[in-house]
Design a protein around this motif. Structure first.
Motif, PDB file in Angstrom:
ATOM      1  N   TYR A  57      58.469  29.926  16.506  1.00  8.21           N
ATOM      2  CA  TYR A  57      59.902  29.476  16.411  1.00  8.21           C
ATOM      3  C   TYR A  57      60.325  29.694  15.077  1.00  8.21           C
ATOM      4  O   TYR A  57      61.660  29.828  14.757  1.00  8.21           O
ATOM      5  N   SER A  58      59.651  28.987  14.124  1.00  9.99           N
ATOM      6  CA  SER A  58      60.079  29.011  12.849  1.00  9.99           C
ATOM      7  C   SER A  58      60.328  30.544  12.342  1.00  9.99           C
ATOM      8  O   SER A  58      61.388  30.938  11.639  1.00  9.99           O
ATOM      9  N   VAL A  59      59.162  31.401  12.434  1.00 13.70           N
ATOM     10  CA  VAL A  59      59.540  32.783  12.004  1.00 13.70           C
ATOM     11  C   VAL A  59      60.742  33.627  12.756  1.00 13.70           C
ATOM     12  O   VAL A  59      61.537  34.167  11.967  1.00 13.70           O
ATOM     13  N   LEU A  60      60.717  33.573  13.864  1.00 11.92           N
ATOM     14  CA  LEU A  60      62.068  33.852  14.654  1.00 11.92           C
ATOM     15  C   LEU A  60      63.269  33.494  14.036  1.00 11.92           C
ATOM     16  O   LEU A  60      64.333  34.321  13.983  1.00 11.92           O
ATOM     17  N   THR A  61      63.351  32.135  13.913  1.00  9.14           N
ATOM     18  CA  THR A  61      64.601  31.432  13.407  1.00  9.14           C
ATOM     19  C   THR A  61      64.939  32.024  11.925  1.00  9.14           C
ATOM     20  O   THR A  61      66.192  32.345  11.693  1.00  9.14           O
ATOM     21  N   PHE A  62      63.883  32.215  11.339  1.00 12.61           N
ATOM     22  CA  PHE A  62      64.013  32.681   9.960  1.00 12.61           C
ATOM     23  C   PHE A  62      64.546  34.170   9.900  1.00 12.61           C
ATOM     24  O   PHE A  62      65.427  34.572   9.135  1.00 12.61           O
ATOM     25  N   MET A  63      64.096  34.962  10.812  1.00 10.75           N
ATOM     26  CA  MET A  63      64.681  36.367  11.013  1.00 10.75           C
ATOM     27  C   MET A  63      65.929  36.283  11.349  1.00 10.75           C
ATOM     28  O   MET A  63      66.772  36.878  11.048  1.00 10.75           O
ATOM     29  N   ALA A  64      66.348  35.223  12.336  1.00  8.15           N
ATOM     30  CA  ALA A  64      67.786  35.373  12.850  1.00  8.15           C
ATOM     31  C   ALA A  64      68.807  35.026  11.565  1.00  8.15           C
ATOM     32  O   ALA A  64      69.750  35.250  11.333  1.00  8.15           O
TER      33      ALA A  64
ATOM     34  N   MET B 228      67.234  30.750  22.603  1.00  7.39           N
ATOM     35  CA  MET B 228      65.604  30.335  22.464  1.00  7.39           C
ATOM     36  C   MET B 228      65.415  28.950  22.314  1.00  7.39           C
ATOM     37  O   MET B 228      64.766  28.110  22.730  1.00  7.39           O
ATOM     38  N   TRP B 229      66.535  28.074  21.369  1.00  3.93           N
ATOM     39  CA  TRP B 229      66.222  26.881  21.063  1.00  3.93           C
ATOM     40  C   TRP B 229      66.869  25.956  22.228  1.00  3.93           C
ATOM     41  O   TRP B 229      66.699  24.832  22.507  1.00  3.93           O
ATOM     42  N   VAL B 230      68.048  26.527  22.787  1.00 11.82           N
ATOM     43  CA  VAL B 230      68.689  25.826  23.856  1.00 11.82           C
ATOM     44  C   VAL B 230      68.690  26.626  25.103  1.00 11.82           C
ATOM     45  O   VAL B 230      69.687  27.237  25.658  1.00 11.82           O
ATOM     46  N   PRO B 231      67.605  26.771  25.818  1.00 10.84           N
ATOM     47  CA  PRO B 231      67.658  27.576  27.040  1.00 10.84           C
ATOM     48  C   PRO B 231      68.617  27.197  28.017  1.00 10.84           C
ATOM     49  O   PRO B 231      68.982  28.458  28.813  1.00 10.84           O
ATOM     50  N   ARG B 232      69.150  26.235  28.320  1.00 10.94           N
ATOM     51  CA  ARG B 232      70.076  25.951  29.447  1.00 10.94           C
ATOM     52  C   ARG B 232      71.392  26.840  28.946  1.00 10.94           C
ATOM     53  O   ARG B 232      72.541  26.760  29.648  1.00 10.94           O
TER      54      ARG B 232
END
Length: 322
Positions: free
Chosen positions: A34-41, A85-89
């Motif tokens: 999650y950290s790597v993907l958030t960094f990419m975004a 990704m962080w808020v699936p709903r």
């Protein structure tokens, strides 16, 4: 059957988990992922903002808006995927936002090609002795018998209208879907004939194909004239964003709804499919952002003036009258 139902984890039947539930249940691998993907975004969006500043300073005024819109496709989709990704709903809303933005990009890409030639007037002047070949994808690639069309103001208007309708109607149907969702009558997982999604989504798909057709026609007829501006790799990136954000996502979601993708608590099968789609899009849009940055970060010199019949396009020549 009853035994399998009793052994199924309760979360496999529930709604997607809340954001706080995901955070509390992350293991070491999950935290790193999650950290790597958030960094990419985040990097994608920062690169886009920096690119907007560069375009605003270096690119001629009539091209600024369309180039910024087209450049923003990958960063916006990547950012929306990160939020999903962080808020699936909220995945339905983030996907709809990305789809609405890309619907505008489809129209803007067509306008960008015309502006690269010099605008409407310059395009019409250069195309005086040519006709458009409309037997191209995604609608009529197999219809080779279709006649060639004269390039006039009306033809150019119809090409623009074909893409512009998607930008408008996609937003209209998105708002309608959200209204129906609040009323409990729109559900992406509801494939019954009485469900709203089974009617709205195919119609939007038809509008998408209609909108892509004018862009393909314009690209096929200007790809050689604009080759010095790297229009072919730009078009490839545009098509790649389309395939990944629309087709790839649809395939993964269908597999999830059919049960091919298994439930993995705290995610149901459908929620896990959406999660996989969001994570893939973040990585893919990050790579596309880096590539588009290389393609668009330059100052474009004006195209050479056409001399007689030496226009280097794929347009069909009109024979001179005897």
């Amino acid at each position: 059957m009853n035994g399998s139902n009793r052994s199924m984890h309760p979360s496999c039947r529930e709604k997607p988990p809340l954001a706080i539930d995901i955070i509390l249940k992350l293991d070491i691998f999950g935290i790193i992922l999650y950290s790597v993907l958030t960094f990419m975004a985040a990097v994608s969006m920062l690169l886009f903002i920096e690119e907007c500043i560069y375009i605003y300073r270096k690119v001629p005024s009539h091209k600024k808006s369309v180039i910024i819109w087209v450049n923003g496709a990958a960063p916006v989709i990547g950012t929306m995927s990160c939020l999903g990704m962080w808020v699936p709903r909220a995945t339905m809303f983030t996907d709809m936002t990305s789809a609405c933005y890309f619907a505008i990009v489809v129209f803007k890409f067509l306008i960008m090609m015309v502006e690269e030639v010099g605008g409407d007037e310059a395009f019409l002047r250069r195309a005086t002795k040519h006709k458009l070949k409309i037997s191209t994808g995604p609608c009529c690639c197999c219809c080779l018998c279709l006649p060639h069309v004269d390039i006039t103001r009306r033809t150019l208007f119809l090409l623009k209208l074909g893409s512009f309708q998607f930008a408008i109607l996609k937003i209209v149907f998105t708002v309608l879907s959200i209204v129906l969702w609040t009323n409990g009558t729109f559900d992406l997982a509801d494939l019954n004939i009485t469900g709203a999604a089974i009617w709205i989504n195919p119609f939007v798909g038809i509008l998408t194909i209609i909108a892509l057709w004018p862009v393909a026609i314009m690209f096929m007829h200007l790809r050689l004239a604009l080759r010095t501006l790297k229009i072919i790799p730009k078009y490839a990136m545009y098509q790649l964003v389309l395939i990944l954000s629309q087709l790839q996502t649809a395939i993964i979601n269908i597999l999830a709804l059919n049960g091919t993708i298994a439930c993995a608590p705290p995610f149901s099968a459908a929620a896990r499919g959406y999660m996989m789609s969001q994570q893939l899009l973040i990585l893919e849009m990050f790579i596309i952002t880096l590539v588009t940055r290389l393609l668009y970060r330059r100052y474009y010199d004006p195209l050479p003036v056409e001399h007689n019949d030496k226009e280097n396009t794929k347009m069909v020549m009109i024979p001179d009258s005897p």
